[in-house]
Every structure is written in C-alpha cells, then in structure tokens.
Design an enzyme around this catalytic site. Structure first.
Site, PDB file in Angstrom:
ATOM      1  N   ASP A 101       0.894  -1.086   0.082  1.00 43.79           N
ATOM      2  CA  ASP A 101      -0.242   0.058  -0.129  1.00 43.79           C
ATOM      3  C   ASP A 101       0.886   1.165   0.122  1.00 43.79           C
ATOM      4  O   ASP A 101       1.846   1.352   0.737  1.00 43.79           O
ATOM      5  CB  ASP A 101      -0.867  -0.031   1.262  1.00 43.79           C
ATOM      6  N   ASP A 202      -3.087   4.407  -2.517  1.00 39.85           N
ATOM      7  CA  ASP A 202      -3.847   5.021  -1.608  1.00 39.85           C
ATOM      8  C   ASP A 202      -4.323   6.544  -1.976  1.00 39.85           C
ATOM      9  O   ASP A 202      -3.688   7.303  -2.074  1.00 39.85           O
ATOM     10  CB  ASP A 202      -3.257   4.902   0.022  1.00 39.85           C
ATOM     11  N   GLU A 253      -6.412   3.541  -6.244  1.00 40.68           N
ATOM     12  CA  GLU A 253      -7.595   3.777  -5.476  1.00 40.68           C
ATOM     13  C   GLU A 253      -8.197   5.236  -5.971  1.00 40.68           C
ATOM     14  O   GLU A 253      -7.736   6.221  -5.339  1.00 40.68           O
ATOM     15  CB  GLU A 253      -7.520   3.776  -3.902  1.00 40.68           C
ATOM     16  N   HIS A 317     -10.974  -3.437   3.131  1.00 39.87           N
ATOM     17  CA  HIS A 317     -10.999  -3.083   4.704  1.00 39.87           C
ATOM     18  C   HIS A 317     -11.823  -2.069   4.799  1.00 39.87           C
ATOM     19  O   HIS A 317     -11.782  -1.219   6.176  1.00 39.87           O
ATOM     20  CB  HIS A 317      -9.510  -2.887   4.857  1.00 39.87           C
ATOM     21  N   ASP A 318     -12.221  -0.998   3.926  1.00 29.62           N
ATOM     22  CA  ASP A 318     -13.164   0.073   4.118  1.00 29.62           C
ATOM     23  C   ASP A 318     -14.606   0.114   3.686  1.00 29.62           C
ATOM     24  O   ASP A 318     -15.190   0.884   4.154  1.00 29.62           O
ATOM     25  CB  ASP A 318     -12.611   1.062   3.118  1.00 29.62           C
TER      26      ASP A 318
HETATM   27  O1  ISL Z   1     -14.058   4.154   2.826  1.00 27.06           O
HETATM   28  C1  ISL Z   1     -14.178   4.945   1.733  1.00 27.06           C
HETATM   29  C2  ISL Z   1     -15.572   5.697   1.944  1.00 27.06           C
HETATM   30  O2  ISL Z   1     -16.523   4.665   1.945  1.00 27.06           O
HETATM   31  C3  ISL Z   1     -13.375   5.246   0.744  1.00 27.06           C
HETATM   32  O3  ISL Z   1     -13.926   6.203   0.200  1.00 27.06           O
HETATM   33  C4  ISL Z   1     -12.054   5.743   1.441  1.00 27.06           C
HETATM   34  O4  ISL Z   1     -12.267   6.324   2.760  1.00 27.06           O
HETATM   35  C5  ISL Z   1     -11.080   6.533   0.491  1.00 27.06           C
HETATM   36  O5  ISL Z   1     -11.503   6.154  -0.800  1.00 27.06           O
HETATM   37  C6  ISL Z   1      -9.784   6.690   0.891  1.00 27.06           C
HETATM   38  O6  ISL Z   1      -9.483   5.366   1.669  1.00 27.06           O
HETATM   39  C7  ISL Z   1      -8.023   5.081   1.620  1.00 27.06           C
HETATM   40  O7  ISL Z   1      -7.464   6.251   2.420  1.00 27.06           O
HETATM   41  C8  ISL Z   1      -8.069   6.428   3.852  1.00 27.06           C
HETATM   42  C9  ISL Z   1      -7.834   5.395   4.644  1.00 27.06           C
HETATM   43  O8  ISL Z   1      -8.624   5.493   5.646  1.00 27.06           O
HETATM   44  C10 ISL Z   1      -8.502   4.142   3.705  1.00 27.06           C
HETATM   45  O9  ISL Z   1      -8.450   2.766   4.627  1.00 27.06           O
HETATM   46  C11 ISL Z   1      -7.733   3.829   2.639  1.00 27.06           C
HETATM   47  O10 ISL Z   1      -8.566   2.843   1.837  1.00 27.06           O
HETATM   48  C12 ISL Z   1      -7.026   7.526   4.308  1.00 27.06           C
HETATM   49  O11 ISL Z   1      -5.419   7.074   3.859  1.00 27.06           O
END
Ligand code: ISL
Length: 552
Positions: A101, A202, A253, A317-318
């Site tokens: 990541d 990310d 992402e 994980h989100d």
């Molecule tokens: O979880 C979301 C909303 O449902 C996603 O949109 C997510 O928060 C966003 O795309 C970014 O996610 C990533 O960056 C964040 C972290 O908290 C998330 O776990 C990661 O996947 C900040 O680094």
C-alpha cells in the site's frame, strides 16, 4: 473492441491481507507479518497470484497505518524489516507476488517532515505540506474532509491552518513541491529495489487540490477533493521516474471517477497506472441494486475495454462484507457468497478477494460505539451526537457501513478468538466464528472456500475469463434478479447465469445456446447435467452457473 495485449497482472487474482486482523503470532492481540508468513501455505492453496498488504510502515495508528510516520521502517506491532524481508522471500518462493500500500497523499502528523514543517513558517519543509492563512475562527474555505467537518486545523504556534483530507492526524502532502515529490519517488524505489511487485496507490485521486481553494456550494459532496487539474502530470512523472522501470502491478484507489475519468489513470497509452479501483458501487450503491450494478458494469466495460484495465471487488478493509451488504448472509449465505464470487471472477477486470471473503465472513453489529475502532465511524458518531442526535440512533445508522465490519479478525477455527490470537484481540471477533471459520470450510468439499479454489483454478484454464469480450443476453438485461452474459475469446465462449434472488427464477435460453452447450464448468448447487440448459431452466435461490458453449 480489440483484444488487449497479454501481461501477467491482467491474469492475476489478488488476495488482500489486512494483516492486523489476519493472524497473531505473538499473542499481543494484533495480527503480524510473522503470522502472515505462517499462513502463506493457506493463501497459496487458495490459488491466488498476488497478495496486497495494507500499510506496515511506522505509524501512530490513528487510521490503522494510513498515517505514516516513517516510510522506511516497519511498525513494531507488524514486525521488523527482517520479518518483512523473510515474508517477501517466502511469498516469492511460493510463486506469488506482493504489492504494498503506497500512502502518499498525506503522512502522520507525527512524521518528522510534518514536525519540521509545523515548527516555523521559514522551515525548509514548510511547503511540503499545505498551510494557509486565516483567523482562528475563520477557516480558509468551507471544505469538509472524509473524517472531519473541516479540512483545516489551526496551528497556534505559526498561526496558520494546515490541510487534511482525512483526519487531523493526517496532514496532506503538498505535491506542488518538486522536492517532496522526488523524496517520495526515492522512497518508492527503496521498496521496489527490495523486490516488491507493485503498489496499491492510496487516495491517489486527491494529490492535486482545486486551484485557489475556493469555497464550494455543497461542502458535504467531497468529490471536489479529487481528480483536480495537475493530478495526471504527477502520476505521469511518477511513472516516468519510477514505475515504468519495474515489471510491477500498480492499482490506483480512484474515488469519484467515471469511466471517462478512470481511463485517464489506466489507458495503456497514458503511461500512468495499470488498473484502478473505482467506487461507483462500494461508495455510491448502499445496497444491492441489480439494475444499477448492470448499468455500472456496462459503462465501465464500454469505457475501458481494449484501452485500459478495470478491477472487480465488492468489499475491502473500507467496505463491509459483501455477502452481508450485497448478498444474503442468512439462510442462503453459502450460495450467495458463491454467486458473488462467480460474478466478480467472470465480469471483466482483475478480481480482488478480501481476507475472509473466501469463507463467507459476514458483517458485525457491536452493541456500543466503544467496541468500534474505525476513526471514520467514531468521528462521524461524535459529530452527529454533538448535533444533539440520539446516540443509539446514530450508532444504528453507522453500523451497516462501518469499516469495522470488514476489520474483525480472520476466523481460523472455533477455538477462542477464532484461532486469531491467544491474547485479547485489538477488536472483537465476530461472534459467529464458531460456525464460520477456515477449519470448518477446509473439511467440507462443498464449502465456500473449496468453491473459490475451483473458481480460481477455472480462471487459470479459461483465458476467456480474463481476455474474453463481455456481452449480456439482452432478454434479461432489465431483469432485477437474473444476470446472464457471455465472455468470448476466439472460439472459447463461457455463458454465465446468475439468479441473485431469495426466490426461484425461471428462464428459457435462446435455442442457439440450448444446442451449443458443451460443458457445465461450475455451479453452486449440486448440478452436473449439461442438458440442464435445455427448455425452461429452474434456478434455485442465489444459483449461479458457468457453461462452456460452442461458438457457432
Ligand atoms: O472508505 C471510503 C468511503 O466509504 C473510501 O472512500 C475511502 O475512505 C477513501 O477512498 C480513501 O481510502 C483510503 O485512504 C484513507 C484510509 O482511511 C482508507 O483505509 C484507505 O483505503 C486515508 O488514507
């Protein structure tokens, strides 16, 4: 549409390991890299090709590793650099690959860069972050962040605000600084030269901010944080100076992208990234809606096919467990989990399996906010209760989509803590671990896990699942439950029939298909007869089938 050139990562199945919830080898209540090493045989036997490892870098863990304080070291609860190097070697020895990541939109507020930047307006690293004038009660603009009511945090010492797209503890890096960008590229090469096989990038859509930071009409629609001018010049520079020099998989992402915008990231002529995660489903489709899902799949197929690569996933994980959110985690949990698996692995794009999905792990409902960990949920709970809303009502509204639904520990067996840890787990195990666990699934030839093994093996023997053109049978294009489509590569055609419903469904295929079936490749019910396609077909609740059909 032209057939896209063949390359290893397009043929890959990716398994996402949220390591802190995967397996705890030392009893401290957190999963760790040594624990992951001990479970590599399990992952390899599933048949996957690539492991995506969530952040393991030094971090105060405000956002579970997405707030990095040292890009060049491993956080102690995960292990040591030696453990990491042992993990990488062990993954490669098993013929698998490992992607990491890459979190470079922001760092932790404890990162030495930010500590320096924050120390004085004249500090050489001041412009490695985004600082703006304002008054203590007058923020530079009205934007809200993912995790807070505002993107701005006041710094008393230098009397300026700093910008954070996520939590206060996650100040955004200023990608306008060439010095910052080149330090990030140096860090990327450090990990790539260790032999990792790529990155999941990310929040990559957020690197560029809107010119001038103007107020917006609707601060709640935070899409203004993404896909701004200048973004692709950064990604192209990253590709030119780093990515193109390695044989790697890069997956961005990319929040708030349409197929047209997505193509800018992954178009093979763009020299940016290989593939992306879009969120038209997981961020914008709260519950299962087959017609909407079909429409999204159509647009992304037309938008990308033959030009760039897509990814297929319904949880990570989100985002909460797919069988709970988009399937049936009750009486039809096993059939539903298998149907979703067939769908994700036969639609166009690289399929991602999130740990535990392969045994049909479900979402969870903890009875109090104290039992939740997710900063996004806890901040939103505080914000809403702070407005005077009923705490229980706020909790119930946040539970279904809480990121913790997917973060409960992997359920290995029916012993204490699901066999995840001999200590007190950092987050409670889902109480259904006695019924849903790896040991149980491995002992049952009809389990979800065994089904995933068969499905992944099928993909290896049927390149049409990877490179085949996608076409829906129009007779069912507007059906709310039936999803019927083909994947065709040369004279190799697969017909996929899905009944996403708690009820039986009936259909009669066009005669050309009834007479051209040569093999029933896979079904989630005990079906063997290839003549099961003739006449009116009766489909059980959540029944899914893959046929091999001759191309006339
Ligand atoms: O979880 C979301 C909303 O449902 C996603 O949109 C997510 O928060 C966003 O795309 C970014 O996610 C990533 O960056 C964040 C972290 O908290 C998330 O776990 C990661 O996947 C900040 O680094």
């Amino acid at each position: 549409m032209t057939e896209m050139n063949k390359v290893w990562w397009k043929e890959a199945v990716v398994y996402q390991v949220y390591w802190r919830s995967f397996y705890d080898s030392n009893g401290d209540g957190y999963g760790d890299l040594e624990g992951l090493i001990q479970k590599l045989d399990y992952i390899q036997e599933l048949g996957v090709d690539v492991i995506w490892l969530n952040p393991i870098y030094e971090s105060p863990d405000a956002d579970n590793g997405y707030d990095i304080s040292d890009y060049f070291n491993i956080m102690p609860k995960a292990g040591t650099m030696q453990t990491f190097e042992k993990l990488l070697t062990s993954v490669h020895e098993r013929g698998m690959k490992l992607i990491m990541d890459l979190v470079v939109n922001h760092t932790s507020d404890k990162h030495p860069w930010f500590v320096e930047s924050k120390s004085s307006k004249k500090n050489p690293k001041r412009d490695w972050y985004i600082w703006k004038d304002g008054k203590e009660d007058q923020k530079p603009n009205n934007w809200r962040s993912y995790f807070e009511p505002s993107v701005w945090e006041w710094d008393e010492n230098t009397e300026q605000y700093y910008f954070h797209s996520f939590a206060v503890e996650q100040p955004d890096l200023n990608w306008e600084s060439p010095e910052l960008r080149h330090e990030i590229y140096r860090m990327m090469r450090f990990w790539l030269d260790k032999g990792i096989d790529g990155f999941r990038l990310d929040a990559i859509a957020l690197l560029a901010k809107p010119e001038g930071f103007p107020n917006v009409d609707n601060p709640e629609d935070i899409s203004y944080l993404t896909n701004n001018a200048g973004l692709h010049s950064y990604i192209r520079e990253m590709n030119e100076l780093v990515l193109r020099h390695y044989d790697i998989l890069t997956v961005g992402e990319a929040a708030f992208v349409t197929p047209e915008e997505g193509l800018k990231y992954v178009g093979e002529d763009r020299h940016e990234l290989n593939t992306l995660f879009h969120f038209e489903v997981c961020d914008e489709m709260p519950n299962w809606d087959m017609l909407r899902f079909k429409e999204i799949q159509r647009r992304w197929y037309v938008g990308l096919w033959g030009k760039g690569s897509n990814s297929q996933f319904l949880n990570n994980h989100d985002h909460t467990r797919q069988v709970t959110r988009y399937g049936n985690d009750g009486p039809y949990r096993e059939q539903s989990a298998k149907l979703l698996a067939i769908m994700l692995h036969t639609l166009p794009g690289i399929p991602y399996i999130y740990q535990g999905e392969e045994i049909g792990m479900t979402g969870v409902r903890f009875p109090s906010i104290e039992l939740y960990d997710d900063i996004a949920m806890k901040n939103r709970y505080a914000e809403e209760v702070g407005k005077g809303k009923d705490p229980q009502g706020v909790l119930q509204s946040l539970q279904p989509l809480s990121r913790d639904n997917s973060r409960t520990p992997m359920q290995w067996n029916d012993s204490m803590n699901g066999g995840f840890s001999t200590g007190k787990p950092w987050i409670n195990v889902n109480p259904n671990y006695k019924e849903i666990n790896v040991t149980r699934d491995l002992s049952d030839s009809n389990s979800i896990h065994r089904f995933y093994q068969k499905l992944i093996k099928l993909r290896k023997n049927n390149t049409a699942m990877v490179y085949g053109q996608f076409e829906e049978l129009q007779e069912w294009a507007e059906d709310q439950h039936l999803y019927v489509y083909t994947r065709t590569l040369g004279d190799n055609r697969l017909l996929i029939i899905l009944n996403h419903s708690d009820d039986r469904s009936f259909l009669q295929l066009p005669s050309e298909y009834q007479s051209s079936v040569s093999e029933l490749l896979l079904s989630n019910y005990a079906l063997t007869d290839i003549n099961s396609i003739k006449g009116t077909i009766e489909l059980n609740p959540h029944e899914a089938r893959i046929y091999k059909v001759a191309v006339k």
